[in-house]
Scaffold this motif. Structure first.
Motif, short mmCIF file in Angstrom:
data_model
loop_
_atom_site.label_atom_id
_atom_site.label_comp_id
_atom_site.label_asym_id
_atom_site.label_seq_id
_atom_site.Cartn_x
_atom_site.Cartn_y
_atom_site.Cartn_z
N ALA A 387 9.69 38.36 -15.79
CA ALA A 387 10.25 37.34 -14.89
C ALA A 387 8.89 37.09 -14.17
O ALA A 387 8.10 37.85 -14.01
CB ALA A 387 11.22 37.27 -14.35
N GLU A 389 7.27 36.89 -10.73
CA GLU A 389 7.65 37.29 -9.24
C GLU A 389 9.08 37.48 -8.86
O GLU A 389 9.47 37.31 -7.89
CB GLU A 389 6.90 36.00 -8.36
CG GLU A 389 5.50 35.96 -8.00
CD GLU A 389 4.77 37.06 -7.31
OE1 GLU A 389 5.36 37.86 -7.02
OE2 GLU A 389 3.66 36.85 -7.33
N ASN A 390 9.58 38.33 -9.80
CA ASN A 390 11.04 38.59 -9.68
C ASN A 390 11.05 40.07 -9.67
O ASN A 390 10.82 40.80 -10.69
CB ASN A 390 11.80 38.03 -10.96
CG ASN A 390 13.16 38.34 -10.51
OD1 ASN A 390 13.65 39.28 -10.30
ND2 ASN A 390 13.88 36.99 -10.87
N ARG A 396 7.39 42.29 -13.98
CA ARG A 396 7.18 41.50 -12.91
C ARG A 396 5.67 40.73 -13.12
O ARG A 396 4.55 41.59 -12.99
CB ARG A 396 7.33 41.65 -11.38
CG ARG A 396 6.76 40.76 -10.45
CD ARG A 396 6.83 41.59 -9.20
NE ARG A 396 6.33 40.85 -8.14
CZ ARG A 396 5.54 41.34 -7.01
NH1 ARG A 396 5.31 42.74 -7.08
NH2 ARG A 396 5.27 40.43 -5.91
N LYS A 442 11.20 33.52 -23.05
CA LYS A 442 10.87 32.94 -21.75
C LYS A 442 11.45 33.76 -20.59
O LYS A 442 12.08 34.81 -20.76
CB LYS A 442 12.07 31.71 -21.81
CG LYS A 442 11.70 30.62 -22.72
CD LYS A 442 12.81 29.62 -22.69
CE LYS A 442 12.45 28.46 -23.57
NZ LYS A 442 11.02 27.81 -23.57
N PRO A 443 10.72 33.46 -19.38
CA PRO A 443 11.05 34.32 -18.08
C PRO A 443 12.43 34.34 -17.69
O PRO A 443 13.24 33.32 -18.06
CB PRO A 443 10.19 33.85 -17.28
CG PRO A 443 9.91 32.36 -17.38
CD PRO A 443 9.82 32.35 -19.10
N ALA A 444 13.19 35.28 -17.31
CA ALA A 444 14.33 35.39 -16.87
C ALA A 444 14.51 34.96 -15.29
O ALA A 444 13.56 35.13 -14.63
CB ALA A 444 15.08 36.71 -16.88
N ALA A 445 15.48 34.02 -15.34
CA ALA A 445 15.79 33.39 -13.84
C ALA A 445 16.47 34.55 -13.09
O ALA A 445 16.24 34.53 -11.77
CB ALA A 445 16.53 32.22 -13.94
N ALA A 446 17.49 34.92 -13.76
CA ALA A 446 18.47 36.14 -13.11
C ALA A 446 18.24 37.49 -13.82
O ALA A 446 18.90 37.59 -14.86
CB ALA A 446 19.78 35.56 -12.83
N ALA A 447 17.51 38.25 -13.56
CA ALA A 447 16.97 39.15 -14.31
C ALA A 447 18.13 40.30 -14.53
O ALA A 447 18.14 40.64 -15.72
CB ALA A 447 15.94 40.10 -13.25
N ALA A 450 20.23 38.48 -17.41
CA ALA A 450 19.50 37.95 -18.46
C ALA A 450 19.99 38.54 -19.70
O ALA A 450 20.57 39.44 -19.85
CB ALA A 450 18.10 38.05 -18.42
#
Length: 511
Positions: A387, A389-390, A396, A442-447, A450
């Motif tokens: 993700a 900056e997560n 990260r 794709k990057p995770a929004a809610a790690a 996910a």
């Protein structure tokens, strides 16, 4: 991006070695080669120059003792302390050293019978407790500010015939870095360590407490926790942080931040970026230094991921990394325009880390305790995802187009990990991603929510992941692959044979 096989060559096959033909008796080595280093061509011209300068420095600064250290399989420094006169000789002949320590588990139990006619390691040189040779690396010399008149130097382990010890983890990392160097590339690493400092109340030194493993020391807190980054908490432990900072900077370690962390007495120290081998060597020195400085001053420091102390919060080791060209120091993870946070090469590297996360887990999280960091929303990842900056994701990604500081942070590691194996695992996995042009998705929004593969939840699962990874086996060589499996299987077997507090409470009265 076109597939570029020029990045890779298969690892050289394990070098066959002859049996050792010398034995150690006291400080005298029968058959010792007085010019072992020169005879086997083990130093570069730069190392030879540094060794000459080192001798002058030892005389000029009146250094009386030198600790010749070796980073063992667990990332613990073992070695010998020699006089300045003996060290002068060791810069030609190396230092005789019992490499039997390489077959010790974390409590110094040998994982194979050392006096048998076969030790199942396929390394006959390890049978019968023979000596190997530690060859000091002049580039790693430091003077210890807390130990009067004492120098410290890391070494590489060799067999008597001048071939590298096949169980040496520093050699494993060197092999991976050579793959990069052949193409004019190098790895840059940023260290970020969390650990605990407690007040030492009782070192537990009674005879009945001195087995192996011994009873852990009795401790108390140096502050309350859970006021993350508040000035007052930081000020409470300021004397400890100052003590550490002054000594670590006197060693020449490039500290960036020194601060109070989440839990009570939990600290975090981060470092400015270094090349990969320098970072791994520094990590080894750093952990030893912190423990020794604290112990000498009435504290106990631990890098254990999840100590059995009430109200503590788990500690991690986050590894920042990128790859750059040696010639012009260009960061090859930096995206040049577009909307991707990293270059195509950088994103393929991320894909490789995720694709090989199960296989590398035993190298990033090598203890049974390390897997107890994993908990939902607990800052320790349990899924192989990435993700932007997560801090909940395993990877990260920190970057944007034309940002020369673009990099990735792997948050999966535990602070006890062997630095050479942790860093090597990242290169093995990341470069495999480049070779296969692995898309990380794709990057995770809610790690933590996910749809991503679960990471190993125990050392037992990590062992199976390591065993089934052809990528890892090919990179580290069959001898080390087999050895590391045996080492960790032995540790798990001891754990499963022990009766725990949980079992006693669960069953003793009920049944």
């Amino acid at each position: 991006m076109a597939k570029r096989n020029w990045w890779f060559r298969r690892s050289a096959p394990d070098t066959p070695c002859n049996n050792l033909e010398f034995q150690s008796k006291g400080n005298t080595m029968t058959g010792k080669q007085p010019h072992f280093i020169e005879d086997h061509g083990l130093w570069s011209e730069e190392q030879k120059r540094m060794a000459a300068e080192l001798l002058d420095r030892i005389e000029r600064e009146n250094i009386k003792y030198i600790r010749i250290g070796w980073g063992d399989q667990h990332g613990i420094v073992r070695g010998k302390t020699v006089t300045a006169a003996e060290f002068r000789s060791n810069l030609k002949s190396g230092k005789d050293f019992q490499l039997v320590t390489a077959i010790f588990d974390t409590t110094n139990h040998p994982i194979v019978a050392p006096f048998g006619d076969s030790n199942k390691l396929n390394v006959p040189e390890m049978i019968g407790l023979p000596d190997g040779v530690l060859v000091p690396d002049p580039s790693t010399f430091h003077v210890l500010p807390w130990a009067p008149d004492t120098g410290w130097i890391l070494s590489d382990a060799y067999l008597a015939n001048g071939t590298p010890c096949p169980l040496s983890t520093r050699q494993i990392l060197r092999g991976q870095l050579e793959r990069l160097e052949e193409k004019g590339l190098e790895m840059v690493v940023g260290l970020e360590f969390e650990f605990y400092v407690f007040k030492l109340e009782d070192p537990s030194l009674k005879p009945e407490e001195s087995g192996y493993p011994p009873e852990p020391p009795k401790v108390s807190m140096i502050s309350h926790g859970y006021q993350y980054l508040t000035e007052n908490r930081g000020d409470e432990i300021d004397p400890v942080l100052r003590l550490l900072q002054s000594n670590l900077e006197a060693l020449g370690l490039p500290l960036a931040t020194v601060e109070d962390e989440w839990g009570p007495g939990q600290c975090e120290i981060t470092f400015s970026p270094m090349t990969a081998m320098k970072a791994a060597d520094s990590a080894l020195l750093f952990r030893s230094a912190v423990k020794q400085i604290c112990r000498r001053n009435g504290y106990h420091a631990t890098f254990m991921a999840n100590p059995q102390v009430p109200n503590v919060f788990p500690s991690g080791w986050h590894l920042h990394q990128s790859i750059r060209r040696i010639a012009d120091k260009t960061n090859l993870f930096m995206a040049e325009g577009g909307d991707s946070p990293l270059s195509a090469l950088g994103m393929n590297y991320v894909g490789g880390l995720l694709q090989n996360a199960t296989g590398t887990s035993m190298m990033t999280t090598p203890t049974i305790n390390g897997y107890k960091r994993q908990r939902p929303d607990g800052f320790a990842p349990f899924k192989a995802g990435w993700a932007l900056e997560n801090r909940g994701a395993m990877i990260r990604v920190i970057g944007r187009p034309n940002d020369p500081a673009s990099r990735i942070e792997n948050r999966v590691g535990e602070p006890t990990a062997n630095p050479y194996l942790y860093v090597a695992s990242q290169l093995i996995a990341g470069l495999n991603g480049i070779e296969t042009q692995k898309d990380p998705g794709k990057p995770a929004a809610a790690a933590y929510l996910a749809d991503a593969p679960l990471l190993p939840r125990s050392l037992m699962e990590a062992i199976e992941g390591f065993r089934s990874s052809a990528v890892i086996k090919d990179a580290v060589g069959e001898k080390f692959w087999n050895y590391f499996l045996m080492l960790k299987e032995y540790e798990v077997a001891r754990f499963l044979a022990a009766v725990t507090d949980w079992e006693q409470k669960e069953y003793f009265e009920m049944y």
